[in-house]
Scaffold this motif. Sequence first.
Motif, PDB file in Angstrom:
ATOM      1  N   ALA A   9       0.902  -1.267  -0.033  1.00  0.00           N
ATOM      2  CA  ALA A   9      -0.003  -0.114   0.267  1.00  0.00           C
ATOM      3  C   ALA A   9       0.823   1.136  -0.012  1.00  0.00           C
ATOM      4  CB  ALA A   9      -0.843  -0.205   1.186  1.00  0.00           C
ATOM      5  N   THR A  10       1.752   1.293   0.921  1.00  0.00           N
ATOM      6  CA  THR A  10       2.672   2.269   1.024  1.00  0.00           C
ATOM      7  C   THR A  10       4.141   1.750   1.872  1.00  0.00           C
ATOM      8  OG1 THR A  10       3.273   4.781   0.873  1.00  0.00           O
ATOM      9  CG2 THR A  10       1.849   4.028   2.634  1.00  0.00           C
ATOM     10  N   THR A  11       5.093   2.699   1.963  1.00  0.00           N
ATOM     11  CA  THR A  11       5.856   2.521   2.680  1.00  0.00           C
ATOM     12  C   THR A  11       6.466   3.799   3.748  1.00  0.00           C
ATOM     13  OG1 THR A  11       7.657   3.024   1.113  1.00  0.00           O
ATOM     14  CG2 THR A  11       7.307   0.771   1.441  1.00  0.00           C
ATOM     15  N   TYR A  12       7.217   3.415   4.725  1.00  0.00           N
ATOM     16  CA  TYR A  12       7.616   4.632   5.404  1.00  0.00           C
ATOM     17  C   TYR A  12       8.637   5.231   4.632  1.00  0.00           C
ATOM     18  CZ  TYR A  12      10.974   1.492   7.025  1.00  0.00           C
ATOM     19  OH  TYR A  12      11.911   0.328   7.006  1.00  0.00           O
ATOM     20  N   VAL A  13       9.049   6.589   4.885  1.00  0.00           N
ATOM     21  CA  VAL A  13      10.373   7.117   4.508  1.00  0.00           C
ATOM     22  C   VAL A  13      11.434   6.741   4.953  1.00  0.00           C
ATOM     23  CG1 VAL A  13      11.486   9.294   3.485  1.00  0.00           C
ATOM     24  CG2 VAL A  13       9.099   9.195   3.409  1.00  0.00           C
ATOM     25  N   ASP A  14      12.476   6.215   4.438  1.00  0.00           N
ATOM     26  CA  ASP A  14      13.774   5.688   5.055  1.00  0.00           C
ATOM     27  C   ASP A  14      14.528   6.953   5.658  1.00  0.00           C
ATOM     28  OD1 ASP A  14      15.806   3.052   4.837  1.00  0.00           O
ATOM     29  OD2 ASP A  14      16.898   5.110   4.941  1.00  0.00           O
ATOM     30  N   LYS A  15      14.982   6.728   6.888  1.00  0.00           N
ATOM     31  CA  LYS A  15      15.944   8.033   7.420  1.00  0.00           C
ATOM     32  C   LYS A  15      16.616   8.589   6.384  1.00  0.00           C
ATOM     33  CE  LYS A  15      14.543   7.387  12.401  1.00  0.00           C
ATOM     34  NZ  LYS A  15      14.013   5.999  12.535  1.00  0.00           N
ATOM     35  N   LYS A  16      17.645   7.727   5.878  1.00  0.00           N
ATOM     36  CA  LYS A  16      18.518   8.529   5.001  1.00  0.00           C
ATOM     37  C   LYS A  16      17.948   9.208   3.896  1.00  0.00           C
ATOM     38  CE  LYS A  16      21.808   4.741   5.545  1.00  0.00           C
ATOM     39  NZ  LYS A  16      21.845   3.219   5.102  1.00  0.00           N
ATOM     40  N   VAL A  17      16.973   8.907   3.225  1.00  0.00           N
ATOM     41  CA  VAL A  17      16.197   9.505   2.437  1.00  0.00           C
ATOM     42  C   VAL A  17      15.740  10.810   2.966  1.00  0.00           C
ATOM     43  CG1 VAL A  17      14.063   9.300   0.761  1.00  0.00           C
ATOM     44  CG2 VAL A  17      15.556   7.310   0.981  1.00  0.00           C
ATOM     45  N   PHE A 200       8.911   2.241  -2.310  1.00  0.00           N
ATOM     46  CA  PHE A 200      10.321   1.898  -2.061  1.00  0.00           C
ATOM     47  C   PHE A 200      10.948   2.838  -0.885  1.00  0.00           C
ATOM     48  CE2 PHE A 200      10.209   3.401  -6.565  1.00  0.00           C
ATOM     49  CZ  PHE A 200      11.085   4.593  -6.287  1.00  0.00           C
ATOM     50  N   TYR A 201      10.292   3.134  -0.215  1.00  0.00           N
ATOM     51  CA  TYR A 201      10.787   4.016   1.119  1.00  0.00           C
ATOM     52  C   TYR A 201      11.310   5.543   0.769  1.00  0.00           C
ATOM     53  CZ  TYR A 201      10.753  -0.713   2.702  1.00  0.00           C
ATOM     54  OH  TYR A 201      10.154  -2.307   2.901  1.00  0.00           O
ATOM     55  N   GLY A 202      10.400   6.025  -0.182  1.00  0.00           N
ATOM     56  CA  GLY A 202      10.546   7.326  -0.680  1.00  0.00           C
ATOM     57  C   GLY A 202       9.424   7.832  -0.434  1.00  0.00           C
ATOM     58  N   PRO A 203       9.394   9.233  -0.675  1.00  0.00           N
ATOM     59  CA  PRO A 203       7.902  10.047  -0.399  1.00  0.00           C
ATOM     60  C   PRO A 203       6.917   9.778  -1.283  1.00  0.00           C
ATOM     61  CG  PRO A 203       9.730  11.263  -1.784  1.00  0.00           C
ATOM     62  CD  PRO A 203      10.330  10.051  -1.245  1.00  0.00           C
ATOM     63  N   GLY A 239      10.832  16.231  -3.351  1.00  0.00           N
ATOM     64  CA  GLY A 239      10.246  14.676  -3.356  1.00  0.00           C
ATOM     65  C   GLY A 239      11.321  14.301  -4.494  1.00  0.00           C
ATOM     66  N   ILE A 240      11.772  14.832  -5.793  1.00  0.00           N
ATOM     67  CA  ILE A 240      12.657  14.127  -6.568  1.00  0.00           C
ATOM     68  C   ILE A 240      13.953  13.845  -6.001  1.00  0.00           C
ATOM     69  CG2 ILE A 240      13.735  14.670  -8.691  1.00  0.00           C
ATOM     70  CD1 ILE A 240      11.393  16.499  -9.308  1.00  0.00           C
ATOM     71  N   VAL A 241      14.467  14.531  -5.142  1.00  0.00           N
ATOM     72  CA  VAL A 241      15.680  14.010  -4.539  1.00  0.00           C
ATOM     73  C   VAL A 241      15.419  13.023  -3.802  1.00  0.00           C
ATOM     74  CG1 VAL A 241      17.577  14.914  -2.635  1.00  0.00           C
ATOM     75  CG2 VAL A 241      16.975  16.595  -4.684  1.00  0.00           C
ATOM     76  N   GLY A 242      14.636  12.904  -2.886  1.00  0.00           N
ATOM     77  CA  GLY A 242      13.897  11.749  -2.148  1.00  0.00           C
ATOM     78  C   GLY A 242      13.718  10.280  -2.919  1.00  0.00           C
ATOM     79  N   LEU A 243      13.153  10.825  -4.027  1.00  0.00           N
ATOM     80  CA  LEU A 243      13.083   9.552  -4.960  1.00  0.00           C
ATOM     81  C   LEU A 243      14.233   9.091  -5.345  1.00  0.00           C
ATOM     82  CD1 LEU A 243      11.609   7.619  -7.232  1.00  0.00           C
ATOM     83  CD2 LEU A 243      11.265   9.813  -8.666  1.00  0.00           C
ATOM     84  N   ALA A 246      15.841   7.196  -2.621  1.00  0.00           N
ATOM     85  CA  ALA A 246      15.182   5.903  -1.956  1.00  0.00           C
ATOM     86  C   ALA A 246      15.410   4.834  -3.266  1.00  0.00           C
ATOM     87  CB  ALA A 246      13.634   6.246  -2.184  1.00  0.00           C
ATOM     88  N   ILE A 247      15.577   5.122  -4.583  1.00  0.00           N
ATOM     89  CA  ILE A 247      15.844   4.131  -5.643  1.00  0.00           C
ATOM     90  C   ILE A 247      17.227   3.796  -5.337  1.00  0.00           C
ATOM     91  CG2 ILE A 247      16.525   5.543  -7.888  1.00  0.00           C
ATOM     92  CD1 ILE A 247      14.260   3.897  -9.110  1.00  0.00           C
ATOM     93  N   SER A 248      18.121   4.553  -5.228  1.00  0.00           N
ATOM     94  CA  SER A 248      19.625   4.018  -5.421  1.00  0.00           C
ATOM     95  C   SER A 248      19.917   3.140  -3.934  1.00  0.00           C
ATOM     96  CB  SER A 248      20.526   5.237  -5.533  1.00  0.00           C
ATOM     97  OG  SER A 248      20.847   5.854  -4.628  1.00  0.00           O
ATOM     98  N   LEU A 249      19.366   3.529  -3.017  1.00  0.00           N
ATOM     99  CA  LEU A 249      19.293   2.649  -1.392  1.00  0.00           C
ATOM    100  C   LEU A 249      18.599   1.476  -1.849  1.00  0.00           C
ATOM    101  CD1 LEU A 249      20.144   2.660   1.325  1.00  0.00           C
ATOM    102  CD2 LEU A 249      17.965   3.504   1.921  1.00  0.00           C
ATOM    103  N   ALA A 250      17.413   1.370  -2.378  1.00  0.00           N
ATOM    104  CA  ALA A 250      16.742   0.405  -2.750  1.00  0.00           C
ATOM    105  C   ALA A 250      17.276  -0.595  -3.612  1.00  0.00           C
ATOM    106  CB  ALA A 250      15.539   0.476  -3.476  1.00  0.00           C
ATOM    107  N   THR A 251      18.314  -0.264  -4.688  1.00  0.00           N
ATOM    108  CA  THR A 251      19.121  -0.732  -5.439  1.00  0.00           C
ATOM    109  C   THR A 251      20.337  -1.461  -4.622  1.00  0.00           C
ATOM    110  OG1 THR A 251      18.399   0.343  -7.265  1.00  0.00           O
ATOM    111  CG2 THR A 251      20.315  -0.838  -7.863  1.00  0.00           C
TER     112      THR A 251
END
Length: 388
Positions: A9-17, A200-203, A239-243, A246-251
């Motif tokens: 449904a959705t994820t929390y935002v990772d602290k690093k993000v 994926f833990y982004g906004p 938001g874009i910086v968060g995206l 988040a995508i590079s952390l997820a990878t």
Amino acid sequence: MGIYLDHSATTYVDKKVLAKMTQCYSETFGNTSSQHSYGRDAEKGVGAARAQVADAIGASPGEIYFTSGGTESDNWAIKGVAKFARKGHIITTGIEHRAVLDTCKYLEAKGFSITYLPVDAFGAVRADDVEKALQDDTILISIMFANNEVGTINPMAQIGQIAKKHGVLFHTDAVQAVGHVPIDVSAIGIDLLSLSAHKFYGPKGVGALYIKNGTNIEKIIHGGSHEKGMRAGTLNSPGIVGLGAAISLATEVMDNEFVKEAALAKRLKDALLQLPKAKYNGHPDDRLPGNVNISFDGIEAEALMLHLDLEGIAVSTGSACSSGSTNPSYVLKEMGCTIEQARAAVRFTIGRCNTTKDIDTAAKKTKSIVEKLRALSPLFADKGEKNV
Ligand SMILES: Cc1ncc(COP(=O)(O)O)c(C=O)c1O
């Protein structure tokens, strides 16, 4: 804190993000269109995020366009191709997210013809069916990478080959898959791909559409010259910086996370299938690692979900977008489930924060609530039949 098992449904935002976003909200907050240093700093952050998104899916940065999320990306991909072509035929499936289905219905009302392909009992489309559905005037194939309710992954490489062979554009709604399973748009042959940061833990409220260079597509949002004139509106740079973060952390963590989530999902599935008359929905192997979808015969999933909520455990019935409605899941119906099975289906989606203890607690509570609900149900009689 409760136990959150609704990561699809959705994820929390990772602290690093979040740390990167906070800096962008209060320090590098300029408008990317501004000519001064504030604007340039903001543009630098957006440019880095564009490269991060491109890297994660095997694209080049110039092929990434930022949007407000998965819904907008799906709308743009499908309406944008249709607007360019002006008429024609589109192939999709009956189990797409509403963002795709309703867009196709809209275009159907405008005179486009749409084929809604069926899926097999596991929820996967057959590549052969895609090829058979092609017509001379087919302008687009839009098939989701992985389903949001049952997690089944479609045969993307085969569909990509078919699209290429026949020179038809291939869009995929990869909102549930990006950040969880490896994706390479050029290896698969994808022309358009939708993704959304909050899966994926982004906004929330930020996503992207990958548009392969040279794709014939029109814009759907008019205004300023942002995003190379293709998508107007001041960029949501935090938001874009968060995206991007988040995508590079997820990878980076994808392989480990896949193994961990798949092991937890197996543990949960094995525990819950000890209950009689529990049906495991979706593909046994080709599925998102954290997804467990089970129909517990004789219960209303809504009741189970509410009882689990009282215990601090968050799960869902169907997908987040349709769970407000009392209609049984159209995805499960398309897969051949009965209405009763569809009404009795609960989705558990495991994520980064979950532990073995969470899973064991959730399994124990679920089993005891299912048993209680069944004891109250005049519809349920356990004849000791094998699980299906
Ligand atoms: C498969 C799929 N597509 C599209 C969306 C919509 O994405 P967004 O919430 O970013 O608009 C979702 C969200 O649940 C989804 O699961």
